[in-house]
Design a protein around this motif. Structure first.
Motif, PDB file in Angstrom:
ATOM      1  N   GLU A  16       1.178  -1.230   0.363  1.00  0.00           N
ATOM      2  CA  GLU A  16       0.285  -0.171  -0.490  1.00  0.00           C
ATOM      3  C   GLU A  16       0.576   1.032  -0.119  1.00  0.00           C
ATOM      4  N   THR A  17       2.095   1.664   0.521  1.00  0.00           N
ATOM      5  CA  THR A  17       2.874   2.364   0.550  1.00  0.00           C
ATOM      6  C   THR A  17       3.453   2.778  -0.782  1.00  0.00           C
ATOM      7  N   GLU A  18       3.719   1.768  -1.341  1.00  0.00           N
ATOM      8  CA  GLU A  18       4.435   1.477  -2.425  1.00  0.00           C
ATOM      9  C   GLU A  18       3.051   2.344  -3.391  1.00  0.00           C
ATOM     10  N   ARG A  19       2.214   1.740  -3.498  1.00  0.00           N
ATOM     11  CA  ARG A  19       0.805   2.527  -4.599  1.00  0.00           C
ATOM     12  C   ARG A  19       0.729   3.743  -4.162  1.00  0.00           C
ATOM     13  N   ILE A  20       0.521   3.959  -2.916  1.00  0.00           N
ATOM     14  CA  ILE A  20       0.186   6.023  -2.313  1.00  0.00           C
ATOM     15  C   ILE A  20       1.243   6.403  -3.174  1.00  0.00           C
ATOM     16  N   SER A  21       2.892   6.000  -2.849  1.00  0.00           N
ATOM     17  CA  SER A  21       3.844   7.005  -2.838  1.00  0.00           C
ATOM     18  C   SER A  21       3.545   7.225  -4.832  1.00  0.00           C
ATOM     19  N   ARG A  22       3.515   5.354  -5.254  1.00  0.00           N
ATOM     20  CA  ARG A  22       3.718   6.037  -6.643  1.00  0.00           C
ATOM     21  C   ARG A  22       2.571   7.359  -7.712  1.00  0.00           C
ATOM     22  N   ALA A  23       1.380   6.450  -7.023  1.00  0.00           N
ATOM     23  CA  ALA A  23      -0.178   7.953  -7.114  1.00  0.00           C
ATOM     24  C   ALA A  23       0.252   9.318  -7.470  1.00  0.00           C
ATOM     25  N   LEU A  24       1.063   9.433  -5.135  1.00  0.00           N
ATOM     26  CA  LEU A  24       0.974  11.062  -5.149  1.00  0.00           C
ATOM     27  C   LEU A  24       2.264  11.892  -6.265  1.00  0.00           C
ATOM     28  N   ARG A  25       3.554  10.851  -6.567  1.00  0.00           N
ATOM     29  CA  ARG A  25       4.624  10.660  -7.438  1.00  0.00           C
ATOM     30  C   ARG A  25       4.456  11.705  -8.636  1.00  0.00           C
ATOM     31  N   GLU A  26       3.603  10.863  -9.055  1.00  0.00           N
ATOM     32  CA  GLU A  26       2.351  10.833 -10.154  1.00  0.00           C
ATOM     33  C   GLU A  26       1.196  11.878 -10.449  1.00  0.00           C
ATOM     34  N   ALA A  27       0.494  12.134  -9.725  1.00  0.00           N
ATOM     35  CA  ALA A  27       0.307  13.472  -9.415  1.00  0.00           C
ATOM     36  C   ALA A  27       0.555  14.732  -9.693  1.00  0.00           C
ATOM     37  N   LEU A  28       1.936  15.048  -8.774  1.00  0.00           N
ATOM     38  CA  LEU A  28       2.663  16.069  -8.827  1.00  0.00           C
ATOM     39  C   LEU A  28       3.409  16.388 -10.208  1.00  0.00           C
ATOM     40  N   SER A  29       3.608  15.368 -10.808  1.00  0.00           N
ATOM     41  CA  SER A  29       4.327  15.456 -12.033  1.00  0.00           C
ATOM     42  C   SER A  29       3.519  15.407 -13.373  1.00  0.00           C
ATOM     43  N   THR A  30       2.411  14.650 -13.487  1.00  0.00           N
ATOM     44  CA  THR A  30       1.413  15.162 -14.190  1.00  0.00           C
ATOM     45  C   THR A  30       0.411  16.436 -13.914  1.00  0.00           C
ATOM     46  N   ARG A  31       0.221  16.014 -13.126  1.00  0.00           N
ATOM     47  CA  ARG A  31      -1.574  16.921 -12.893  1.00  0.00           C
ATOM     48  C   ARG A  31      -1.308  18.042 -12.389  1.00  0.00           C
ATOM     49  N   LEU A  32      -0.585  17.681 -11.394  1.00  0.00           N
ATOM     50  CA  LEU A  32      -0.759  19.205 -10.006  1.00  0.00           C
ATOM     51  C   LEU A  32       0.488  20.077 -10.429  1.00  0.00           C
ATOM     52  N   ARG A  33       1.790  19.527 -11.493  1.00  0.00           N
ATOM     53  CA  ARG A  33       2.463  20.140 -11.932  1.00  0.00           C
ATOM     54  C   ARG A  33       3.534  20.837 -10.641  1.00  0.00           C
ATOM     55  N   ARG A  34       3.885  20.312  -9.391  1.00  0.00           N
ATOM     56  CA  ARG A  34       4.122  21.439  -8.281  1.00  0.00           C
ATOM     57  C   ARG A  34       5.413  20.228  -8.010  1.00  0.00           C
ATOM     58  N   ARG A  35       6.704  20.592  -7.265  1.00  0.00           N
ATOM     59  CA  ARG A  35       7.444  20.246  -7.006  1.00  0.00           C
ATOM     60  C   ARG A  35       7.538  19.546  -5.636  1.00  0.00           C
ATOM     61  N   GLY A  36       6.573  19.486  -4.682  1.00  0.00           N
ATOM     62  CA  GLY A  36       6.199  18.887  -3.110  1.00  0.00           C
ATOM     63  C   GLY A  36       5.569  19.526  -2.400  1.00  0.00           C
ATOM     64  N   ASN A 189       5.652  26.478  -4.324  1.00  0.00           N
ATOM     65  CA  ASN A 189       4.636  25.816  -5.493  1.00  0.00           C
ATOM     66  C   ASN A 189       4.949  24.386  -5.273  1.00  0.00           C
ATOM     67  N   TYR A 190       4.633  23.929  -4.334  1.00  0.00           N
ATOM     68  CA  TYR A 190       4.311  23.051  -4.005  1.00  0.00           C
ATOM     69  C   TYR A 190       2.902  22.332  -3.825  1.00  0.00           C
ATOM     70  N   ALA A 191       2.277  21.409  -3.807  1.00  0.00           N
ATOM     71  CA  ALA A 191       1.140  20.794  -3.572  1.00  0.00           C
ATOM     72  C   ALA A 191       0.490  20.679  -2.034  1.00  0.00           C
ATOM     73  N   VAL A 192      -0.947  21.772  -1.795  1.00  0.00           N
ATOM     74  CA  VAL A 192      -1.307  21.011  -0.394  1.00  0.00           C
ATOM     75  C   VAL A 192      -2.183  19.180  -0.192  1.00  0.00           C
ATOM     76  N   ILE A 193      -1.102  18.981   0.979  1.00  0.00           N
ATOM     77  CA  ILE A 193      -2.474  17.750   1.391  1.00  0.00           C
ATOM     78  C   ILE A 193      -2.919  17.590   2.399  1.00  0.00           C
ATOM     79  N   GLY A 194      -4.330  16.549   1.660  1.00  0.00           N
ATOM     80  CA  GLY A 194      -4.888  16.937   2.787  1.00  0.00           C
ATOM     81  C   GLY A 194      -4.992  15.609   3.482  1.00  0.00           C
ATOM     82  N   THR A 195      -5.546  15.203   4.769  1.00  0.00           N
ATOM     83  CA  THR A 195      -5.715  13.618   5.805  1.00  0.00           C
ATOM     84  C   THR A 195      -6.337  13.632   6.241  1.00  0.00           C
ATOM     85  N   PRO A 196      -7.513  12.930   5.407  1.00  0.00           N
ATOM     86  CA  PRO A 196      -8.982  12.925   6.112  1.00  0.00           C
ATOM     87  C   PRO A 196      -8.735  10.854   5.930  1.00  0.00           C
TER      88      PRO A 196
END
Length: 332
Positions: A16-36, A189-196
């Motif tokens: 699950e850690t790897e799955r979430i990590s991949r999804a976060l990296r992809e979201a930042l690079s392709t959809r959100l276009r943010r550095r961190g 130039n970062y994205a905001v993480i939600g924690t629910p």
């Protein structure tokens, strides 16, 4: 009759850690276009697990955390949040938001409402909101529990307008925190993480445009029980994993099951999972050791909270659909 498996919520935390990590990296690079990413650390397990996941996915140097205590915050929340930042090597900034809240009228609006039911209240008595009635087969209603100056506990059933004003005032806390998160996200130039977690997301236990606002929500699909399992796997400090979940919103300690959910999170997770998998109320009753009519009420309460908090999930409504820039390249 369909039954509940012995361990329905068990997961493989590394997968699950790897799955979430991949999804976060992809979201930042392709959809959100943010550095961190930026996130607020509350000292609770949800924000701690999100911080650990972000550090794992991006590296700690791309994770900026905020500690945002206020007058009613528990001192333990501040110290636990700081411990998480140290544990995972994250840059952290503390911003005390009491003065901001005071200037917005947060405490004044709240105290004025409280004095409507307890005229002797002077703004210093420890207090919290609790939910009453549903488990006894009556309609849910809210009560104000207070500790008077003599140490005695006082409780008042709240009229709807009073309850709404107290909640509206305290919602300033989550909205101010989110404003600060987005300031730093814009600055970096970062994205905001939600924690629910899934229980909170499904049942609408968040503030619209407050802690419900985010660019990426990494654990919204995980039941609270699974979040704890992830926390143990990721090395979240034991003090956080042992702590009882609280709202950390009022000056008197308030459990989430007192204020919102029908049951403690372990049982509420099981009930929501059972409901989502069409498990009969009788099977849930047997598993929880409660009467069948109690299990049926729990299912009704799940449905009622989904219905009444649907507004929480809505985007701003439009008269008609408007073509978004990402939908088409525009005129040829």
């Amino acid at each position: 009759m369909k039954t509940i498996p012995e361990h329905p919520l068990r997961i493989d935390p590394e997968r699950e850690t790897e799955r979430i990590s991949r999804a976060l990296r992809e979201a930042l690079s392709t959809r959100l276009r943010r550095r961190g990413v930026v996130l607020g650390l509350s000292g609770g397990v949800d924000s701690s697990v999100c911080a650990a996941l972000c550090a794992r996915a991006l590296g700690p140097e791309r994770v900026f955390t905020l500690l945002m205590p206020e007058s009613d915050s528990s001192p333990e929340s501040r110290s636990l949040g700081a411990e998480v930042a140290r544990e995972f090597g994250l840059e952290s900034m503390e911003v005390e938001i009491s003065d901001i809240l005071r200037s917005l009228g947060c405490y004044q609006w709240r105290d004025d409402a409280i004095r409507g039911v307890e005229p002797e209240y002077d703004g210093t008595w420890p207090h919290k909101l609790v939910i009453r009635g549903g488990k006894e087969g009556r309609h849910n209603h809210f009560a104000l529990v207070m500790e008077g100056p003599d140490g005695s506990e006082r409780e008042h059933r709240l009229p709807l307008r009073t309850y709404l004003q107290i909640v509206a005032a305290t919602n300033f806390k989550q909205r101010v925190r989110k404003t600060l998160e987005y300031f730093h996200a814009d600055r970096l130039n970062y994205a905001v993480i939600g924690t629910p977690n899934r229980l909170e997301y499904d049942q609408g236990f968040f503030v619209k445009n407050g802690d419900g606002a985010a660019d990426f929500k990494p654990i919204a699909h995980l039941y609270k029980t699974q979040v704890y399992e992830m926390g143990a796997h990721l090395g979240v400090p034991d003090a956080i994993l042992r702590a009882r979940p609280t709202t950390d919103t009022f000056s008197m300690e308030q459990g989430q099951d007192e204020f919102y959910f029908a049951l403690p999170y372990e049982e509420m997770d099981l009930a929501l999972w059972a409901f989502n998998h069409d498990i009969p109320a009788a099977a849930l009753a047997e598993r929880l050791g409660v009467a069948q009519d109690t299990a049926e009420w729990i299912y009704r309460d799940i449905v009622a909270k989904r219905r009444t908090t649907r507004y929480q999930h809505l985007k701003g409504l439009l008269v008609e659909p408007v073509l978004e820039p990402c939908d088409a390249a525009g005129p040829k």
